[in-house]
Design an enzyme around this catalytic site. Structure first.
Site, PDB file in Angstrom:
ATOM      1  N   GLY A   1       0.847  -1.178   0.000  1.00 37.80           N
ATOM      2  CA  GLY A   1       0.000   0.000   0.000  1.00 37.80           C
ATOM      3  C   GLY A   1       0.879   1.223   0.000  1.00 37.80           C
ATOM      4  O   GLY A   1       2.039   1.122  -0.339  1.00 37.80           O
ATOM      5  N   SER A   2       0.338   2.376   0.364  1.00 37.30           N
ATOM      6  CA  SER A   2       1.200   3.550   0.431  1.00 37.30           C
ATOM      7  C   SER A   2       0.400   4.811   0.682  1.00 37.30           C
ATOM      8  O   SER A   2      -0.802   4.867   0.443  1.00 37.30           O
ATOM      9  CB  SER A   2       1.997   3.768  -0.868  1.00 37.30           C
ATOM     10  OG  SER A   2       2.776   2.646  -1.173  1.00 37.30           O
ATOM     11  N   ASN A   3       1.102   5.848   1.128  1.00 37.90           N
ATOM     12  CA  ASN A   3       0.627   7.222   1.098  1.00 37.90           C
ATOM     13  C   ASN A   3       1.599   8.023   0.238  1.00 37.90           C
ATOM     14  O   ASN A   3       2.799   7.749   0.221  1.00 37.90           O
ATOM     15  CB  ASN A   3       0.638   7.879   2.487  1.00 37.90           C
ATOM     16  CG  ASN A   3      -0.132   7.097   3.521  1.00 37.90           C
ATOM     17  OD1 ASN A   3      -1.273   6.731   3.308  1.00 37.90           O
ATOM     18  ND2 ASN A   3       0.494   6.859   4.661  1.00 37.90           N
TER      19      ASN A   3
END
Length: 797
Positions: free
Chosen positions: A244-246
């Site tokens: 995932g990530s921001n």
């Protein structure tokens, strides 16, 4: 004395750089590293070479005269830090896990979803026997890899092999192991192929390798459309996945100096073959990029240059679709297309075992792709006498990821980066967020997706697809009709995928952000709407991480005058949106629910609503919230429901009257009491990793809590603690510019550069992460040469 030592370091470093540019680099070696040694002298005979300047925390700055030499230095340096993890992955893509680790063993699942080594081997042996990767490598660019990309792969393999020849493996994980072997350029390409299909075929390996025609007389298993839709929606939601990530980019109008800013915070596994690895790659006059690469990748995946910075977030785009086949009642391996019989292709795949025996399985393929009987353990797609399902994964035709990375690294602006993505069309399952030194920003969901338009889905969905596609974006098309083929966009480099003109893009917004939700709210003031459902949902409830992220970055943009220091503060704010929404109400309800536990109620009331290592009450709320959200459906959790007109602030106000809330709170308290864990213990005492016998506290929290700094730990009930991080914050970069030639950048590789416990860089950055400290990126020559830990290594074949 210090000055003389400094001169001894600087002289060979400067000489190495100057000689590299002129093509006469001398052999300069530093002290042996944890791998066992440095390169031996070699005559100037045309073989590949590179110069590697190591700065603090073991970060290599790799210099090559061309792409082959750059790849050579990268392969060498990656092997020095990660030889066991890399060798394990190459064993996977060769289809040799069963021979070395047993057929019922399990891989680290970084390159395959297979539940056993045998399943993994059957898939990758099938890829090899079909010569799939060979055909992709041989395709002319732009459909196939460019010459530069191939040279990087060739050089990477040569560098890895040279390290193996010239050094002794010291990592206990593979020291003396027979499966640590030289690799070929094709092995490197196979590993890149495995990355590309992770969201498609690679995520359905068991369903492909275990697909068998039905036995005669066996009754057909029914497929429940509603259940399948729910499971598909959960499967393709990026929220709690191990990738995932921001990422957020800020336009110059919001910053202190009018230049852009980028904060990239990927959430990836802390162990195994999907780790990031840091480096700077330089070909004087051609390429200069710093950032993180996925292990085994010869190019920088996320990073920054003199003028532009970018990061990726895992997309909600569904990178596959299904074709429901109508079978010949007389033969379940024959399907009908416009009434004409087509026989499935049978391929017998052989997997050798350590005892000399061989396992053979037949795999079945159709014009659409392989026959598949499940997409995961629960999402079954039974093969009956009348119906089967074929999986279409367009990334099985995509070996362009390296060219996409090179294109971004050579761009000089956010707009140029977008054009590079449009040319390569090689990113399989990620969005891109970018900022540049002129103040520009970009969000682009530029990924390889099957060309499923809503019109096609409406016209060609089977009854199952009519339920599944709106709910999840997974199309189930009627495979018996030619007019249901995916077609082609004129600007697409590959048939059956979307061209760049159809993709969600947001240019030069005050902020552009993504937290593993759809493109819809990349900027809440400028929502992206009207794209095809396969790209992701719009107008539906967002995750707490997305809502909290938008609250944070929009407030930062409104405040303005932003600097890199503001990005650093955001990364470690560790704010818990779930706590802001619910903790006060839960604390008020607590005395009536747990009159015998005033300490629990007091801990919740005093909690500071963060997941910092020193936060007291954070662990109790975390355990309670996990139990609550696992048992109470979202539509029953909140008093005020979701509103598409106010997607960031709704739903809100937790319903404390629900019986599930009292149950979850009692269970959380009982769990911690049973382990002897104080209810108000500081989080870091019970969320940590152990490295070299040292307990290192770790901050952060989960998707369910909405924490930006994601940490997903492994819970040990007996210890009442999270004793290892499974996945979460990985390679972080906070990047800006000040008008000079050197970007202002701070980085952090949370799990450190090497997986070898004997390396000095096994846990050094993990301790920095624990202390919320950063590494000052050394991009320009003056900064590299000024590093007090500078070590220069000349490596050759």
């Amino acid at each position: 004395m210090l000055a003389r030592t400094r001169r001894r370091l600087l002289v060979p470093a400067v000489a190495a750089l100057a000689a590299l540019v002129t093509g006469t680099t001398p052999s300069v070696a530093g002290p042996p590293g944890p791998g066992g040694g440095t390169a031996r002298e070699s005559p100037s005979d045309g073989r590949l070479s590179a110069v590697i300047r190591y700065t603090g925390h073991g970060i290599p700055h790799i210099l090559g005269r061309d792409y082959a030499e750059l790849g050579f230095g990268s392969g060498w340096a990656q092997a020095a830090d990660q030889v066991c993890v890399l060798a394990d992955g190459f064993t996977t893509v060769r289809g040799e896990r069963s021979r070395h680790f047993g057929p019922q063993g399990v891989s680290d699942r970084s390159l395959t979803s297979a539940s056993t080594n045998l399943g993994s081997d059957l898939y990758f042996r099938g890829v090899r026997e079909a010569r799939t990767v060979e055909r992709l490598v041989d395709r002319p660019a732009p459909r196939g890899p460019s010459r530069d990309a191939r040279e990087l792969m060739r050089g990477w393999a040569a560098g890895y092999n040279a390290w193996l020849r010239q050094n002794r493996v010291t990592d206990p994980a593979c020291r003396g192991a027979a499966w640590v072997r030289p690799v070929s350029e094709l092995d490197v390409a196979r590993r890149l192929y495995a990355f590309a299909v992770l969201g498609g075929e690679g995520g359905a390996v068991d369903g492909i390798t275990e697909a068998r025609p039905p036995a005669a007389g066996r009754p057909a298993a029914a497929v429940d459309p509603s259940r399948t839709a729910r499971l598909a929606r959960e499967r393709f939601a990026a929220g709690e996945a191990d990738m995932g990530s921001n990422a957020v980019a800020f336009r110059g109008s919001t910053t202190a100096n009018g230049r852009g800013l980028l904060l990239g915070n990927p959430h990836y596994p802390w162990h195994g073959g999907r780790r990031f690895w840091q480096s700077q790659q330089t070909i004087p006059g051609k390429l200069n990029v710093s950032g993180g690469s996925l292990l085994g990748s010869p190019a920088v995946s996320i990073g920054f240059t003199e003028k532009v910075a970018w990061s990726h977030t895992v997309s909600t785009g569904v990178p596959l679709n299904l074709h429901q086949l109508t079978l010949d009642p007389a033969d379940p391996t024959v399907y009908l297309v416009d009434g004409v019989r087509e026989r499935m292709t049978r391929r017998t795949v052989s997997v050798p075992l350590a005892d000399g025996t061989t396992v053979r399985r037949v795999q079945y393929r159709t014009r659409y792709g392989p026959v598949v009987t499940s997409l995961d353990d629960e999402l079954a797609l039974p093969w009956s006498a009348t119906t089967a399902y074929a999986l279409n994964d367009p990334n099985a035709g995509n070996l362009r990821m390296t060219d996409a990375s090179l294109g971004m690294a050579r761009a000089d602006s956010a707009g140029g980066l977008r054009r590079a993505l449009d040319r390569a069309q090689g990113l399989p399952w990620v969005n891109t967020v970018a900022a540049d030194s002129s103040g520009g920003t970009l969000f682009a969901q530029a990924q390889v997706l099957p060309r499923i338009t809503d019109e096609l889905a409406e016209r060609c969905s089977t009854p199952l697809g009519r339920v599944v596609y709106p709910a999840s974006g997974l199309a189930v098309l009627d495979g018996s009709r030619r007019d249901c083929a995916l077609g082609a966009d004129r600007d697409a480099v590959q048939p059956g995928i979307f061209g760049p003109a159809r993709m969600p893009v947001l240019k030069d917004a005050p902020y552009a952000a993504n937290n593993n939700d759809s493109a819809w709210l990349a900027n809440a003031d400028r929502p992206l709407t009207g794209y095809e459902r396969i790209f992701g949902p719009e107008g539906t409830e967002r995750t707490l991480r997305t809502r909290g992220g938008i609250e944070d970055v929009s407030a930062m943009a409104r405040a303005g005058r932003l600097t890199v220091a503001d990005l650093q503060r955001q990364q470690f704010a560790n704010r818990v949106p779930a706590g802001d929404l619910a903790a006060a109400d839960v604390a008020r309800a607590c005395p009536a629910v747990l009159p015998e536990e005033p300490a629990a109620c007091a801990a919740l009331a005093r909690w500071d609503r963060t997941m910092d290592t020193g936060s007291r009450g954070a662990l109790l709320f975390d355990r309670f919230w996990r139990k609550l959200t696992a048992t109470v459906p979202p539509e029953e959790l909140w008093k005020t429901p979701f509103s598409a007109a106010d997607p960031v602030r709704t739903p809100h106000t937790v319903d404390t009257s629900r019986p599930g809330l009292a149950t979850a709170l009692r269970q959380a308290v009982a769990e911690l009491r049973a382990a002897g864990t104080p209810l108000d213990a500081p989080l870091g005492a019970h969320q940590y990793v152990v490295r070299g016998g040292e307990r290192i506290p770790v901050s952060g929290g989960t998707q369910a809590l909405g924490v930006w700094n994601m940490t997903v730990g492994r819970w040990d009930p007996a210890a009442g603690a999270y004793t290892e991080v499974q996945h979460g914050t990985s390679h972080v970069q906070a990047v800006g510019w000040d008008g000079g030639r050197c970007p202002v950048a701070r980085t952090l590789l949370t799990y450190s550069q090497s997986s070898n416990p004997l390396s000095p860089h096994f846990s050094d950055q993990t301790r920095l992460f624990s202390g919320e400290r950063w590494v000052r990126a050394r991009f320009c020559e003056r900064d590299i040469l000024a590093d007090p830990e500078l070590r220069v290594v000349r490596v050759r074949q």
